[in-house]
Write a protein that holds these residues in place. Structure first.
Motif, PDB file in Angstrom:
ATOM      1  N   LEU A  81      -6.291  -5.030  -9.726  1.00  0.00           N
ATOM      2  CA  LEU A  81      -6.273  -3.579  -9.540  1.00  0.00           C
ATOM      3  C   LEU A  81      -5.669  -3.288  -8.172  1.00  0.00           C
ATOM      4  CD1 LEU A  81      -7.040  -0.749 -10.577  1.00  0.00           C
ATOM      5  CD2 LEU A  81      -9.328  -1.110  -9.616  1.00  0.00           C
ATOM      6  N   VAL A  82      -4.655  -2.425  -8.122  1.00  0.00           N
ATOM      7  CA  VAL A  82      -3.932  -2.136  -6.888  1.00  0.00           C
ATOM      8  C   VAL A  82      -4.045  -0.647  -6.569  1.00  0.00           C
ATOM      9  CG1 VAL A  82      -1.661  -2.105  -5.778  1.00  0.00           C
ATOM     10  CG2 VAL A  82      -2.311  -4.034  -7.231  1.00  0.00           C
ATOM     11  N   LEU A  83      -4.391  -0.353  -5.302  1.00  0.00           N
ATOM     12  CA  LEU A  83      -4.452   1.022  -4.795  1.00  0.00           C
ATOM     13  C   LEU A  83      -3.433   1.153  -3.676  1.00  0.00           C
ATOM     14  CD1 LEU A  83      -7.468   3.261  -3.986  1.00  0.00           C
ATOM     15  CD2 LEU A  83      -5.876   2.711  -2.151  1.00  0.00           C
ATOM     16  N   SER A  84      -2.508   2.101  -3.816  1.00  0.00           N
ATOM     17  CA  SER A  84      -1.510   2.364  -2.784  1.00  0.00           C
ATOM     18  C   SER A  84      -1.814   3.705  -2.152  1.00  0.00           C
ATOM     19  CB  SER A  84      -0.098   2.388  -3.391  1.00  0.00           C
ATOM     20  OG  SER A  84       0.195   1.152  -4.018  1.00  0.00           O
ATOM     21  N   THR A  85      -1.983   3.696  -0.808  1.00  0.00           N
ATOM     22  CA  THR A  85      -2.350   4.935  -0.113  1.00  0.00           C
ATOM     23  C   THR A  85      -1.115   5.767   0.200  1.00  0.00           C
ATOM     24  OG1 THR A  85      -2.213   3.860   2.043  1.00  0.00           O
ATOM     25  CG2 THR A  85      -4.335   3.804   0.908  1.00  0.00           C
ATOM     26  N   PRO A 114       7.887  -6.873  -1.791  1.00  0.00           N
ATOM     27  CA  PRO A 114       8.198  -5.476  -1.470  1.00  0.00           C
ATOM     28  C   PRO A 114       7.239  -4.538  -2.203  1.00  0.00           C
ATOM     29  CG  PRO A 114       9.779  -6.340  -3.052  1.00  0.00           C
ATOM     30  CD  PRO A 114       8.920  -7.501  -2.629  1.00  0.00           C
ATOM     31  N   VAL A 115       6.794  -3.529  -1.488  1.00  0.00           N
ATOM     32  CA  VAL A 115       5.878  -2.558  -2.086  1.00  0.00           C
ATOM     33  C   VAL A 115       6.689  -1.570  -2.915  1.00  0.00           C
ATOM     34  CG1 VAL A 115       4.199  -0.737  -1.613  1.00  0.00           C
ATOM     35  CG2 VAL A 115       4.244  -2.806  -0.214  1.00  0.00           C
ATOM     36  N   GLY A 116       6.173  -1.287  -4.105  1.00  0.00           N
ATOM     37  CA  GLY A 116       6.881  -0.346  -4.958  1.00  0.00           C
ATOM     38  C   GLY A 116       6.409  -0.473  -6.384  1.00  0.00           C
ATOM     39  N   ALA A 117       7.262  -0.012  -7.317  1.00  0.00           N
ATOM     40  CA  ALA A 117       6.864   0.048  -8.718  1.00  0.00           C
ATOM     41  C   ALA A 117       6.589  -1.334  -9.301  1.00  0.00           C
ATOM     42  CB  ALA A 117       7.949   0.758  -9.523  1.00  0.00           C
ATOM     43  N   LEU A 138      -5.970   4.187 -16.279  1.00  0.00           N
ATOM     44  CA  LEU A 138      -6.264   4.606 -14.903  1.00  0.00           C
ATOM     45  C   LEU A 138      -5.902   6.077 -14.697  1.00  0.00           C
ATOM     46  CD1 LEU A 138      -5.002   1.432 -13.023  1.00  0.00           C
ATOM     47  CD2 LEU A 138      -7.372   2.094 -13.490  1.00  0.00           C
ATOM     48  N   PRO A 139      -6.709   6.779 -13.920  1.00  0.00           N
ATOM     49  CA  PRO A 139      -6.444   8.208 -13.692  1.00  0.00           C
ATOM     50  C   PRO A 139      -5.220   8.403 -12.772  1.00  0.00           C
ATOM     51  CG  PRO A 139      -8.276   7.489 -12.335  1.00  0.00           C
ATOM     52  CD  PRO A 139      -7.935   6.334 -13.226  1.00  0.00           C
ATOM     53  N   GLU A 140      -4.561   9.544 -12.936  1.00  0.00           N
ATOM     54  CA  GLU A 140      -3.481   9.931 -12.025  1.00  0.00           C
ATOM     55  C   GLU A 140      -4.059  10.830 -10.958  1.00  0.00           C
ATOM     56  OE1 GLU A 140      -0.216  11.619 -14.104  1.00  0.00           O
ATOM     57  OE2 GLU A 140       0.112   9.867 -15.388  1.00  0.00           O
ATOM     58  N   LEU A 141      -3.921  10.410  -9.688  1.00  0.00           N
ATOM     59  CA  LEU A 141      -4.529  11.110  -8.557  1.00  0.00           C
ATOM     60  C   LEU A 141      -3.441  11.620  -7.614  1.00  0.00           C
ATOM     61  CD1 LEU A 141      -7.434   8.592  -7.873  1.00  0.00           C
ATOM     62  CD2 LEU A 141      -7.485  10.664  -9.273  1.00  0.00           C
ATOM     63  N   ASP A 142      -3.790  12.649  -6.856  1.00  0.00           N
ATOM     64  CA  ASP A 142      -2.806  13.285  -5.979  1.00  0.00           C
ATOM     65  C   ASP A 142      -2.467  12.445  -4.757  1.00  0.00           C
ATOM     66  OD1 ASP A 142      -2.688  15.457  -7.668  1.00  0.00           O
ATOM     67  OD2 ASP A 142      -4.252  16.579  -6.589  1.00  0.00           O
ATOM     68  N   HIS A 143      -3.454  11.781  -4.181  1.00  0.00           N
ATOM     69  CA  HIS A 143      -3.257  11.171  -2.870  1.00  0.00           C
ATOM     70  C   HIS A 143      -3.075   9.655  -2.919  1.00  0.00           C
ATOM     71  CE1 HIS A 143      -4.248  15.079  -1.255  1.00  0.00           C
ATOM     72  NE2 HIS A 143      -5.416  15.073  -1.900  1.00  0.00           N
ATOM     73  N   VAL A 144      -3.284   9.046  -4.062  1.00  0.00           N
ATOM     74  CA  VAL A 144      -3.145   7.587  -4.166  1.00  0.00           C
ATOM     75  C   VAL A 144      -2.459   7.242  -5.476  1.00  0.00           C
ATOM     76  CG1 VAL A 144      -5.180   7.091  -2.742  1.00  0.00           C
ATOM     77  CG2 VAL A 144      -5.409   7.300  -5.242  1.00  0.00           C
ATOM     78  N   ASP A 145      -1.878   6.055  -5.518  1.00  0.00           N
ATOM     79  CA  ASP A 145      -1.316   5.507  -6.750  1.00  0.00           C
ATOM     80  C   ASP A 145      -2.157   4.308  -7.175  1.00  0.00           C
ATOM     81  OD1 ASP A 145       0.840   7.291  -6.919  1.00  0.00           O
ATOM     82  OD2 ASP A 145       2.024   6.077  -5.519  1.00  0.00           O
ATOM     83  N   LEU A 146      -2.458   4.224  -8.457  1.00  0.00           N
ATOM     84  CA  LEU A 146      -3.262   3.126  -9.002  1.00  0.00           C
ATOM     85  C   LEU A 146      -2.446   2.360 -10.050  1.00  0.00           C
ATOM     86  CD1 LEU A 146      -6.646   5.001  -9.592  1.00  0.00           C
ATOM     87  CD2 LEU A 146      -6.081   3.486  -7.688  1.00  0.00           C
TER      88      LEU A 146
END
Length: 532
Positions: free
Chosen positions: A528-532, A503-506, A317-325
């Motif tokens: 597949l999880v997207l965290s904003t 709990p949301v997190g790692a 998965l790509p590393e993006l600035d505004h979201v975590d995948l």
């Protein structure tokens, strides 16, 4: 007068009848009965019963006494171990013994009508052996299991097979795989026989080369055979049967089955037919087991190919600035076939990201290969700038045009980080979940459409919703929620409740799939999880 009457009945009958007359029970009999004493005919005619039947007098003597006391009797399939052909023979008879009464009421003799049933008794035994052989080898999934099943079946029928020795053939060497009724050790139960090199007391090489049974006499010279309970002597003859896997002209011998012959019987056409049926039936079991082995081997090869292909298609998965995948794939554990689940995340030049999760119907290399085609085509359509609905429309048309393709469920979701909007389209796929910051969970259901690859001309309708900062979107395949006998909507509600409590997190993604990690899974799972 009573003797004349009895003799008239006896001599005129076509059924085996004998008369034992007077104090010594002198034997008279008709032509039909003359085969019963074997080599003692015609000597037995006119001789006392005890002189004719010394070997079975301990059995029949008391029965004659009962008849002479006026108590007739009938017995069925009575074992009478008699010597009538130069050896102690295992014979069975149905017969009656009835008193012959004179005019003054005195009992002067015994009337005996009977029929030998040895052939029928032996045939019934043979049938039971074949039935048990089928039962013990039917579930064999390897050739070794088939050989073990044959030993188990024969061990339960020592009256038919006093002993058995089985060898499996491999590259000119016969390897011992099992025995019953014979002591371990000695030349006849060696661990292996190198054909043409080692001593071959069972005539294994001859049976293999000639593709037919070889008779082995005097087996006590090289094997310690256990006597069967109820018979005074051990078996001394065996038949070595080649186990031939095919009836075709070039027939492969898988091994040999050495079967002892009951010591009270001789190899006659009935036994030859049984031995042929035994070898054929066992060969079929070995053939079935060999096919199972070969199919499983090919299946495992295909599984490795499919697994390698599938793993190569699960992207980093790509590393993006505004979201975590975060993504996870768990293969199914029940069965060997790899499924067609996959996910992808495709970043776009405008800063948005398109998430994809799908499930190709089917298993194995075909499903994994089609998954690869769909993934590559879908990425191309997304990078060309098409919306989720347009992507699925094009992908549907492509799938229908591919030869041999099957259908697939898909969810394509595009997230705009600038205004936190999601635009999605579902083609037969389960709805994504949105976990809000306060723990509430919503379904991104919207308008659904059929799976791709089913109908031409389908309109794939899109839906849209605005997210809040810190919302988490969960996309998943049916393997995460499907349970036998449970409604899918109930399962989705249970998943939503569990996601809301986590709990949301790692460790969020790991916690979602944790209930399935150490359990048997009928299907593979992709999340597949997207965290904003």
């Amino acid at each position: 007068q009573s003797l004349r009457s009895a003799a008239s009945i006896c001599l005129g009958a076509k059924y085996p009848i004998a008369i034992y007359w007077g104090d010594e029970l002198t034997l008279l009999y008709n032509e039909a009965w003359s085969v019963i004493p074997g080599d003692k005919h015609p000597w037995a005619l006119g001789k006392p019963a005890r002189a004719v039947w010394p070997d079975i007098w301990d059995i029949v003597g008391p029965e004659f006494e009962e008849a002479l006391q006026g108590r007739g009797m009938w017995v069925a399939d009575r074992l009478l171990p008699m010597e009538r052909r130069g050896y102690l023979e295992e014979t069975y008879f149905n017969y009656n013994l009835s008193p012959i009464t004179a005019e003054d009421g005195r009992i002067e003799g015994v009337f005996n009508a009977g029929m030998e049933t040895t052939s029928r008794v032996v045939a019934a035994r043979h049938q039971r052996v074949l039935i048990d052989l089928i039962a013990e080898t039917a579930s064999a999934t390897t050739v070794g299991e088939a050989f073990a099943g044959a030993v188990e079946a024969l061990a339960g029928h020592r009256e038919v097979a006093p002993f058995a020795v089985l060898y499996r053939l491999d590259d000119g060497v016969a390897h011992l795989t099992g025995t019953t009724g014979v002591a371990a050790g000695g030349e006849g139960t060696g661990a292996s026989v190198r054909l043409g090199v080692d001593a071959d007391p069972w005539r294994i090489q001859e049976a293999i080369e000639r593709r037919r049974a070889a008779v082995v006499e005097d087996v006590g010279r090289f094997a310690e055979v256990h006597a069967h309970e109820g018979w005074p002597e051990a078996a001394h003859t065996a038949v070595t049967l080649p186990v031939v896997r095919s009836r075709r002209r070039k027939r492969r011998v898988e091994g040999v089955l050495v079967v002892g012959v009951p010591p009270g019987l001789r190899i006659d056409p009935q036994h030859q037919e049984f031995h042929a049926a035994l070898a054929d039936r066992f060969a079929l079991s070995v053939l079935d087991a060999r096919r199972e082995e070969e199919e499983r081997r090919m299946f495992e090869i295909e599984h490795r190919i499919a697994e390698t292909l599938q793993q190569s298609l699960i992207p980093a998965l790509p590393e993006l600035d505004h979201v975590d995948l975060a993504g996870c794939y768990l293969p199914g554990t029940e069965g060997l076939e790899v499924g067609g689940d996959w996910y992808d995340a495709i970043p776009l030049p405008d800063g948005s990201v398109t998430l994809v999760i799908g499930d190709v119907v089917g298993k194995g290399v075909a499903a994994a290969a089609q998954m690869g085609q769909l993934r590559n085509a879908l990425r191309a359509y997304v990078l060309e700038g098409f919306s989720p609905g347009a992507v699925l429309s094009k992908l549907n048309h492509l799938t229908l045009s591919l030869s041999g393709s099957t259908f697939a469920t898909l969810l394509v979701l595009r997230y705009e980080p600038g205004d936190h909007t999601v635009q999605w389209c579902r083609a037969g796929h389960l709805p994504a979940l949105v976990r809000r910051a306060d723990g509430t969970v919503e379904l991104l259901d919207g308008d659904g459409s059929p799976p791709i690859g089913v109908f031409e001309g389908v309109t794939f309708r899109e839906s849209q919703r605005r997210l809040q900062p810190d919302d988490v979107v969960v996309l998943y395949t049916d393997g995460l929620v499907e349970k036998p006998g449970e409604d899918i909507d109930v399962s989705i509600d249970q998943l939503a409740h569990r996601v809301g409590a986590l709990p949301v997190g790692a460790g969020f993604l790991d916690a979602i799939v944790a209930p399935l990690a150490d359990t048997d899974r009928r299907d593979d799972v992709a999340v597949l999880v997207l965290s904003t």
